[in-house]
Design a protein around this motif. Structure first.
Motif, PDB file in Angstrom:
ATOM      1  N   ASP A 150      38.203 -24.658  -3.473  1.00 12.89           N
ATOM      2  CA  ASP A 150      38.887 -23.657  -4.283  1.00 12.89           C
ATOM      3  C   ASP A 150      38.134 -23.369  -5.574  1.00 12.89           C
ATOM      4  O   ASP A 150      38.689 -23.351  -6.677  1.00 12.89           O
ATOM      5  CB  ASP A 150      40.320 -24.079  -4.603  1.00 12.89           C
ATOM      6  CG  ASP A 150      41.165 -22.874  -5.045  1.00 12.89           C
ATOM      7  OD1 ASP A 150      40.717 -21.740  -4.825  1.00 12.89           O
ATOM      8  OD2 ASP A 150      42.250 -23.087  -5.611  1.00 12.89           O
ATOM      9  N   TYR A 154      32.391 -16.802  -6.905  1.00 18.30           N
ATOM     10  CA  TYR A 154      31.990 -16.357  -5.567  1.00 18.30           C
ATOM     11  C   TYR A 154      30.497 -16.581  -5.349  1.00 18.30           C
ATOM     12  O   TYR A 154      29.826 -15.797  -4.694  1.00 18.30           O
ATOM     13  CB  TYR A 154      32.345 -14.878  -5.376  1.00 18.30           C
ATOM     14  CG  TYR A 154      33.826 -14.664  -5.117  1.00 18.30           C
ATOM     15  CD1 TYR A 154      34.345 -14.660  -3.825  1.00 18.30           C
ATOM     16  CD2 TYR A 154      34.701 -14.505  -6.177  1.00 18.30           C
ATOM     17  CE1 TYR A 154      35.698 -14.484  -3.601  1.00 18.30           C
ATOM     18  CE2 TYR A 154      36.056 -14.323  -5.971  1.00 18.30           C
ATOM     19  CZ  TYR A 154      36.550 -14.313  -4.671  1.00 18.30           C
ATOM     20  OH  TYR A 154      37.898 -14.148  -4.454  1.00 18.30           O
ATOM     21  N   ASP A 157      30.044 -19.236  -0.080  1.00 16.39           N
ATOM     22  CA  ASP A 157      31.125 -19.045   0.879  1.00 16.39           C
ATOM     23  C   ASP A 157      32.119 -20.205   0.760  1.00 16.39           C
ATOM     24  O   ASP A 157      31.735 -21.340   0.450  1.00 16.39           O
ATOM     25  CB  ASP A 157      30.581 -19.026   2.308  1.00 16.39           C
ATOM     26  CG  ASP A 157      29.870 -17.721   2.644  1.00 16.39           C
ATOM     27  OD1 ASP A 157      29.978 -16.758   1.866  1.00 16.39           O
ATOM     28  OD2 ASP A 157      29.188 -17.677   3.690  1.00 16.39           O
ATOM     29  N   GLN A 158      33.398 -19.898   1.031  1.00 19.85           N
ATOM     30  CA  GLN A 158      34.425 -20.929   0.956  1.00 19.85           C
ATOM     31  C   GLN A 158      35.408 -20.804   2.119  1.00 19.85           C
ATOM     32  O   GLN A 158      35.722 -19.691   2.556  1.00 19.85           O
ATOM     33  CB  GLN A 158      35.223 -20.822  -0.340  1.00 19.85           C
ATOM     34  CG  GLN A 158      34.432 -21.038  -1.610  1.00 19.85           C
ATOM     35  CD  GLN A 158      35.330 -20.935  -2.824  1.00 19.85           C
ATOM     36  OE1 GLN A 158      36.305 -21.669  -2.969  1.00 19.85           O
ATOM     37  NE2 GLN A 158      35.021 -20.002  -3.708  1.00 19.85           N
ATOM     38  N   LYS A 322      35.402 -15.681   1.245  1.00 19.54           N
ATOM     39  CA  LYS A 322      36.404 -16.734   1.087  1.00 19.54           C
ATOM     40  C   LYS A 322      37.405 -16.561   2.229  1.00 19.54           C
ATOM     41  O   LYS A 322      38.062 -15.524   2.328  1.00 19.54           O
ATOM     42  CB  LYS A 322      37.097 -16.642  -0.263  1.00 19.54           C
ATOM     43  CG  LYS A 322      38.122 -17.750  -0.514  1.00 19.54           C
ATOM     44  CD  LYS A 322      38.781 -17.621  -1.877  1.00 19.54           C
ATOM     45  CE  LYS A 322      37.822 -17.947  -2.999  1.00 19.54           C
ATOM     46  NZ  LYS A 322      38.513 -18.038  -4.331  1.00 19.54           N
TER      47      LYS A 322
END
Length: 335
Positions: A150, A154, A157-158, A322
């Motif tokens: 979290d 940016y 990538d998450q 995300k």
């Protein structure tokens, strides 16, 4: 995809060999290895097929005949969710997942240890990391995918796991659909430097039950994350004769000890006590494949993580993403 006669003989011989050892049909093996979601097969059978395929070093024809310049090495940074004294445990069977899905490259996984320099092309990082740790990961690769960190920027990538919704779904299923009236918890907490494992699920479950007005402190037993602790805490609870209708078992290690105590005291599952197991730190072969469980890191996490990382490594995608993914409540015969 069409194969010539020689390729078809090679492909079918491999599938037949796996099928013979797994005691299933060749068609079942093929569908499992190609991740056919419409196939009705038990987790135990599926895991057995994948295990045998891995042991035989089975490679799907698409990967076997594809042209590759080199192997892609993906580092796995999991030191915040895997205990330091459990180096032989992985969060899932990542090497098998990479072999069972149609990938664009030959992938190898390498477990990373903080401070040790390794040669990797990209990184999948699980948990929360300090800025110093992120800088260390950056020194190994610029292509990093974070799972459940979290991060507010940016840069990378998450993938974010919706743990809270998973807990809510589990409690709703148990209390509203199955109409159990009381829920207990057997679990543990592990702490070492910046690592704290087990607290989030414990506190999340407490809060949900408190809001429903059905939380009882004496139904929650918390010790170490170990087989021994699970056994002793469960035995202690069962011997009081004031036992909740459902026991949530905090993870695989605790569950093994808890289930041993339940069996020893001759409690029947689910008639005398229902059971739900948290599954996050997993090995390939679970000892309770038919039990109701809440999977915190289902296979979709790995397939999505690999897909996103390869898009950056091989396809040159620059924009970051995300992605939110659910935990998975798997219904079984224990609750």
């Amino acid at each position: 995809m069409k194969y010539n006669a020689e390729e078809r003989r090679d492909y079918m011989a491999t599938i037949k060999e796996i099928a013979k050892l797994a005691h299933v049909s060749a068609a079942t093996v093929s569908r499992v290895l190609n991740q056919d979601e419409t196939l009705s097969v038990t987790p135990e059978v599926k895991n057995q097929i994948i295990k045998i395929a891995h042991e035989l070093k089975y490679v799907p024809p698409k990967m076997r005949h594809a042209k590759r310049d080199r192997q892609i090495v993906i580092g796995v940074a999991d030191w915040h969710i895997v205990r330091r004294d459990r180096p032989d445990v992985s969060i899932t069977s990542e090497d098998i997942l990479s072999g069972s899905i149609a990938q664009k490259a030959d992938i190898a996984f390498l477990r990373l240890i903080y401070g040790e320099v390794k040669q990797v092309d990209g990184i999948i990082a699980f948990g929360l990391f300090s800025e110093v740790e992120v800088d260390f990961l950056r020194s190994l690769s610029t292509e990093i995918l974070f799972v459940n960190s979290d991060k507010k920027d940016y840069e990378f990538d998450q993938i974010l796991m919706d743990y809270d919704q998973g807990l809510s779904d589990m409690v709703h299923y148990l209390m509203d659909e199955k109409e159990y009236r009381s829920i207990g918890y057997i679990g543990g907490i592990y702490e070492d430097d910046m690592v704290r494992i087990g607290a989030r699920r414990l506190n999340g479950l407490k809060q949900i039950l408190q809001k429903k007005g059905c939380y009882r402190e004496d139904y929650f037993k918390v010790g170490e994350i170990s087989h021994e602790s699970g056994y002793s805490l469960t035995k202690e609870m069962l011997l009081t004769k004031d036992v909740p209708e459902v026991l949530i078992l905090g993870n695989d290690e605790v569950a093994e000890g808890a289930l041993e105590a339940i069996k020893e005291l001759k409690y029947r599952i689910p008639k005398d006590v229902a059971v739900v197991v948290y599954r996050d730190i997993e090995t390939l072969s679970t000892k309770y494949p038919t039990y109701t469980s809440l999977r915190m890191l289902p296979d979709i996490v790995w397939t999505t993580a690999i897909k996103l990382l390869l898009e950056r490594l091989l396809d040159g995608r620059r924009d970051t993403m995300k992605v939110y993914l659910p935990t998975k409540l798997e219904l079984g015969d224990s609750a």
